[in-house]
Design a protein around this motif. Structure first.
Motif, PDB file in Angstrom:
ATOM      1  N   LEU A 188      10.074   4.090  20.176  1.00 24.45           N
ATOM      2  CA  LEU A 188       8.627   3.418  20.010  1.00 24.45           C
ATOM      3  C   LEU A 188       7.915   3.755  18.640  1.00 24.45           C
ATOM      4  O   LEU A 188       7.139   4.606  18.574  1.00 24.45           O
ATOM      5  N   LYS A 189       8.418   3.163  17.693  1.00 22.53           N
ATOM      6  CA  LYS A 189       8.219   3.512  16.495  1.00 22.53           C
ATOM      7  C   LYS A 189       6.657   2.873  16.255  1.00 22.53           C
ATOM      8  O   LYS A 189       5.822   3.571  15.290  1.00 22.53           O
ATOM      9  N   THR A 190       6.164   1.856  16.737  1.00 14.58           N
ATOM     10  CA  THR A 190       4.906   1.418  16.399  1.00 14.58           C
ATOM     11  C   THR A 190       3.986   2.171  17.067  1.00 14.58           C
ATOM     12  O   THR A 190       3.101   2.557  16.382  1.00 14.58           O
ATOM     13  N   ARG A 191       4.311   3.065  18.279  1.00 12.72           N
ATOM     14  CA  ARG A 191       3.271   3.792  18.976  1.00 12.72           C
ATOM     15  C   ARG A 191       3.276   5.012  18.121  1.00 12.72           C
ATOM     16  O   ARG A 191       2.133   5.495  17.781  1.00 12.72           O
ATOM     17  N   GLU A 192       4.496   5.523  17.599  1.00 13.40           N
ATOM     18  CA  GLU A 192       4.381   6.723  16.684  1.00 13.40           C
ATOM     19  C   GLU A 192       3.606   6.720  15.520  1.00 13.40           C
ATOM     20  O   GLU A 192       2.854   7.712  15.090  1.00 13.40           O
ATOM     21  N   LEU A 193       3.650   5.610  14.963  1.00 15.18           N
ATOM     22  CA  LEU A 193       3.153   5.308  13.740  1.00 15.18           C
ATOM     23  C   LEU A 193       1.531   5.078  13.702  1.00 15.18           C
ATOM     24  O   LEU A 193       0.503   5.799  13.244  1.00 15.18           O
ATOM     25  N   LEU A 194       0.959   4.316  14.999  1.00 17.72           N
ATOM     26  CA  LEU A 194      -0.347   4.252  15.139  1.00 17.72           C
ATOM     27  C   LEU A 194      -1.087   5.414  15.518  1.00 17.72           C
ATOM     28  O   LEU A 194      -2.178   5.828  15.268  1.00 17.72           O
ATOM     29  N   GLU A 195      -0.043   6.556  16.373  1.00 21.79           N
ATOM     30  CA  GLU A 195      -0.740   7.517  16.566  1.00 21.79           C
ATOM     31  C   GLU A 195      -0.911   8.747  15.670  1.00 21.79           C
ATOM     32  O   GLU A 195      -1.665   9.796  15.768  1.00 21.79           O
ATOM     33  N   HIS A 235       0.846  -1.121  -0.045  1.00 21.70           N
ATOM     34  CA  HIS A 235      -0.201  -0.139  -0.106  1.00 21.70           C
ATOM     35  C   HIS A 235       0.995   1.345  -0.069  1.00 21.70           C
ATOM     36  O   HIS A 235       0.413   2.336  -0.527  1.00 21.70           O
ATOM     37  N   ASN A 236       2.181   1.059   0.561  1.00 28.16           N
ATOM     38  CA  ASN A 236       2.870   2.352   0.779  1.00 28.16           C
ATOM     39  C   ASN A 236       4.153   2.114  -0.464  1.00 28.16           C
ATOM     40  O   ASN A 236       4.785   2.838  -0.476  1.00 28.16           O
ATOM     41  N   LEU A 243      -3.499  -4.038  12.861  1.00 26.30           N
ATOM     42  CA  LEU A 243      -4.314  -2.942  13.253  1.00 26.30           C
ATOM     43  C   LEU A 243      -4.010  -1.580  12.222  1.00 26.30           C
ATOM     44  O   LEU A 243      -4.802  -1.030  11.876  1.00 26.30           O
ATOM     45  N   LEU A 244      -2.743  -1.618  11.937  1.00 24.33           N
ATOM     46  CA  LEU A 244      -2.471  -0.590  10.734  1.00 24.33           C
ATOM     47  C   LEU A 244      -3.070  -1.044   9.258  1.00 24.33           C
ATOM     48  O   LEU A 244      -3.567  -0.036   8.655  1.00 24.33           O
ATOM     49  N   ARG A 245      -3.100  -2.210   9.012  1.00 25.22           N
ATOM     50  CA  ARG A 245      -3.994  -2.562   8.033  1.00 25.22           C
ATOM     51  C   ARG A 245      -5.515  -2.250   8.110  1.00 25.22           C
ATOM     52  O   ARG A 245      -6.174  -1.721   6.784  1.00 25.22           O
ATOM     53  N   LEU A 246      -6.101  -2.478   9.220  1.00 27.86           N
ATOM     54  CA  LEU A 246      -7.331  -2.101   9.523  1.00 27.86           C
ATOM     55  C   LEU A 246      -7.651  -0.669   9.084  1.00 27.86           C
ATOM     56  O   LEU A 246      -8.496   0.103   8.761  1.00 27.86           O
ATOM     57  N   ALA A 247      -6.682   0.151   9.801  1.00 29.81           N
ATOM     58  CA  ALA A 247      -6.600   1.633   9.511  1.00 29.81           C
ATOM     59  C   ALA A 247      -6.684   2.216   8.096  1.00 29.81           C
ATOM     60  O   ALA A 247      -7.362   2.986   7.915  1.00 29.81           O
ATOM     61  N   TYR A 248      -5.888   1.439   7.489  1.00 29.29           N
ATOM     62  CA  TYR A 248      -5.794   1.793   6.022  1.00 29.29           C
ATOM     63  C   TYR A 248      -7.084   1.367   5.217  1.00 29.29           C
ATOM     64  O   TYR A 248      -7.489   1.708   4.222  1.00 29.29           O
ATOM     65  N   GLY A 249      -7.574   0.230   5.702  1.00 27.44           N
ATOM     66  CA  GLY A 249      -8.963  -0.396   5.071  1.00 27.44           C
ATOM     67  C   GLY A 249      -8.422  -0.998   3.674  1.00 27.44           C
ATOM     68  O   GLY A 249      -9.249  -1.086   2.728  1.00 27.44           O
ATOM     69  N   ILE A 250      -7.490  -1.952   4.120  1.00 30.12           N
ATOM     70  CA  ILE A 250      -6.976  -2.762   2.859  1.00 30.12           C
ATOM     71  C   ILE A 250      -6.918  -4.156   3.091  1.00 30.12           C
ATOM     72  O   ILE A 250      -6.932  -4.573   4.418  1.00 30.12           O
ATOM     73  N   ASP A 281      -3.289   8.033   4.373  1.00 32.87           N
ATOM     74  CA  ASP A 281      -4.692   8.027   4.019  1.00 32.87           C
ATOM     75  C   ASP A 281      -5.649   6.981   4.718  1.00 32.87           C
ATOM     76  O   ASP A 281      -6.114   6.208   4.024  1.00 32.87           O
ATOM     77  N   PHE A 282      -5.400   7.081   5.978  1.00 31.52           N
ATOM     78  CA  PHE A 282      -6.075   6.270   6.954  1.00 31.52           C
ATOM     79  C   PHE A 282      -7.689   6.392   6.565  1.00 31.52           C
ATOM     80  O   PHE A 282      -8.364   7.344   6.661  1.00 31.52           O
ATOM     81  N   ALA A 283      -8.517   5.016   6.414  1.00 33.64           N
ATOM     82  CA  ALA A 283      -9.987   5.272   6.467  1.00 33.64           C
ATOM     83  C   ALA A 283     -10.625   4.662   7.529  1.00 33.64           C
ATOM     84  O   ALA A 283     -11.940   5.176   7.637  1.00 33.64           O
ATOM     85  N   GLN A 284     -10.120   4.426   8.668  1.00 33.66           N
ATOM     86  CA  GLN A 284     -10.829   3.950  10.035  1.00 33.66           C
ATOM     87  C   GLN A 284      -9.873   4.218  11.296  1.00 33.66           C
ATOM     88  O   GLN A 284      -8.747   4.023  11.177  1.00 33.66           O
ATOM     89  N   PRO A 285     -10.445   5.284  12.223  1.00 33.14           N
ATOM     90  CA  PRO A 285      -9.924   5.280  13.470  1.00 33.14           C
ATOM     91  C   PRO A 285      -9.879   4.095  14.173  1.00 33.14           C
ATOM     92  O   PRO A 285     -10.651   2.946  13.900  1.00 33.14           O
TER      93      PRO A 285
END
Length: 448
Positions: free
Chosen positions: A358-365, A236-237, A441-448, A335-339
């Motif tokens: 904490l790169k995972t936290r930074e990205l999810l935030e 997706h990226n 979770l990241l995939r869910l946020a992208y909606g892909i 381009d996140f589609a879902q919180p």
């Protein structure tokens, strides 16, 4: 007499340094020399006790000293030393976050490496019990348990209480420990022959913009969905992605067992394969923190003069580390589609000691309407520690604060970069809620 808790420290403002593991030198396996060093370090630990709330190795040592006739280390029998060694699962958190006497301090304390040395000495002298050999043979067990009919039988057996009770009695695998399922449709069977998307790689920072996925034993045989989520997110990226190909276990399970020769064999198989991909312009990403740490830290410390190991180290990344490096140059899609709402996020120990933040936290935030509650405590799992009969209850006790934090967060989602830690939390919650890996979770946020 215990060592003082304060003393002269040369270079106290310097960053901690890690000395190479001199495992190929003869005196490394000298038991008398080992016990002299154990006595030196244990005596210093007794006088400090900062690590009392980490793993169970330290309470085991301190309780034995306090209950001895002398209330000093000289009153502790040597068999207790081996109990301390058994309770160390090489998370490295004492070295990374607690110990004030790590190099360059003159006392030169590296508790995890000392425990690893003791494990290696014992392995060379005694070998390992069948259960421990079985649990650390991830490639062999994964291949056998991944046969379609066999996978169904193994997974069914692991869910049956009478079978689990028998396993506990016969081989020492705790009946209430959560065991990972085995998949007949492994990640390599699902995506091994896939071709990277025809997208021009775009370098950013140290990343070169195309990735070879080191699936890991766990990501291939147990939870291939994690690898599929990673593939979806990276594609997706616009990051071309392929699987590594002929990979073997990274060697971490054998390292924890003290079988350093087996680690060297895994290195001899993996490093040439990874190096060839790196020379072709690929970066390496792995979804399990312990496997990334193996290539970033453990192998370079075991083989400090190996230029190929050093080159692989420079091109191995945690997936969220990789994505956030690209975000600095504006190449991460937002381009996140879902919180996600509230996420209780457990930070794996083997991720914390990589010192990448904490790169995972930074990205999810970055996801709108998403609140991340990081939990920086050990889950107590350690790959095999939590499934062993003699350690399971202790592992659950170690992980109890993490479980409590998840409960208090009342989160919409919870999970860990380490999928096994996620299931350890699930075992503690005992409410039927399953963990979700941050890649999911990241995939869910992208909606892909």
């Amino acid at each position: 007499m215990s060592a003082p808790t304060e003393g002269k420290r040369e270079g106290s403002l310097e960053a901690p340094t890690r000395h190479p593991l001199n495992w190929q030198e003869a005196d490394f396996y000298d038991e008398q020399d080992l016990f002299a060093e154990l006595e030196r370090v244990f005596d210093i630990c007794h006088g400090c006790r900062r690590c009392f709330n980490l793993c169970h190795a330290f309470p085991t040592l301190f309780d034995a000293i306090d209950e001895s006739d002398t209330m000093e280390l000289d009153g502790v029998p040597r068999e207790v030393y081996w109990q301390v060694v058994d309770h160390c699962y090489l998370c490295d958190m004492c070295f990374a976050t607690k110990c004030p006497y790590v190099p360059p301090h003159e006392w030169n304390i590296d508790f995890p490496h000392l425990m690893l040395r003791a494990k290696a000495v014992r392995f060379r002298q005694q070998g390992a019990r069948p259960r421990d050999r079985l649990l650390s043979a991830t490639d062999t067990v994964g291949r056998l348990a991944g046969i379609p009919v066999v996978a169904q039988m193994v997974n069914l057996a692991n869910r049956l209480e009478p079978v689990r009770d028998l396993m506990e009695t016969a081989i020492g695998v705790h009946a209430r420990a959560k065991l990972p399922p085995y998949q007949s449709r492994t990640l390599y069977r699902r995506a091994g022959d896939r071709q990277p998307r025809a997208v021009e790689p775009r370098p950013a920072g140290p990343t070169r913009g195309k990735v070879a996925l080191f699936a890991t034993c766990y990501g291939n045989y147990n939870e291939p969905d994690i690898g599929e989520d990673l593939i979806a997110v990276f594609e997706h990226n616009d990051i071309p992605l392929r699987l590594v190909g002929k990979e073997r276990c990274c060697g971490m399970p054998k390292l924890e067992l003290g079988d350093l020769e087996a680690v060297a064999e895994a290195k001899a198989a993996n490093i040439p394969q990874l190096l060839a991909l790196i020379e072709e312009g690929w970066d390496i990403v792995a979804p399990v923190p312990s496997c990334v740490l193996m290539f970033k830290q453990e192998l370079p410390l075991m083989f400090p003069d190996d230029a190929d190991v050093a080159r692989v180290r420079a091109h191995v990344y945690d997936p969220f580390e990789y994505l956030m490096l690209r975000h600095r140059d504006g190449l991460l899609k937002t381009d996140f589609a879902q919180p996600l709402g509230t996420v209780a996020y457990h930070v794996a120990c083997h991720l914390r000691v990589q010192n990448i933040g904490l790169k995972t936290r930074e990205l999810l935030e970055l996801i709108p309407d998403t609140r991340v509650h990081p939990i920086e405590r050990c889950s107590g799992h350690d790959g095999t520690y939590a499934v062993k009969r003699e350690f399971h209850e202790i592992s659950m006790k170690i992980g109890r604060p993490v479980v409590k934090r998840v409960e208090q967060a009342a989160a919409d989602h919870y999970g860990s970069d380490c999928p096994m830690a996620g299931h350890q939390i699930e075992n503690g919650l005992a409410d039927g809620r399953a963990p979700e890996h941050p890649l999911r979770l990241l995939r869910l946020a992208y909606g892909i």
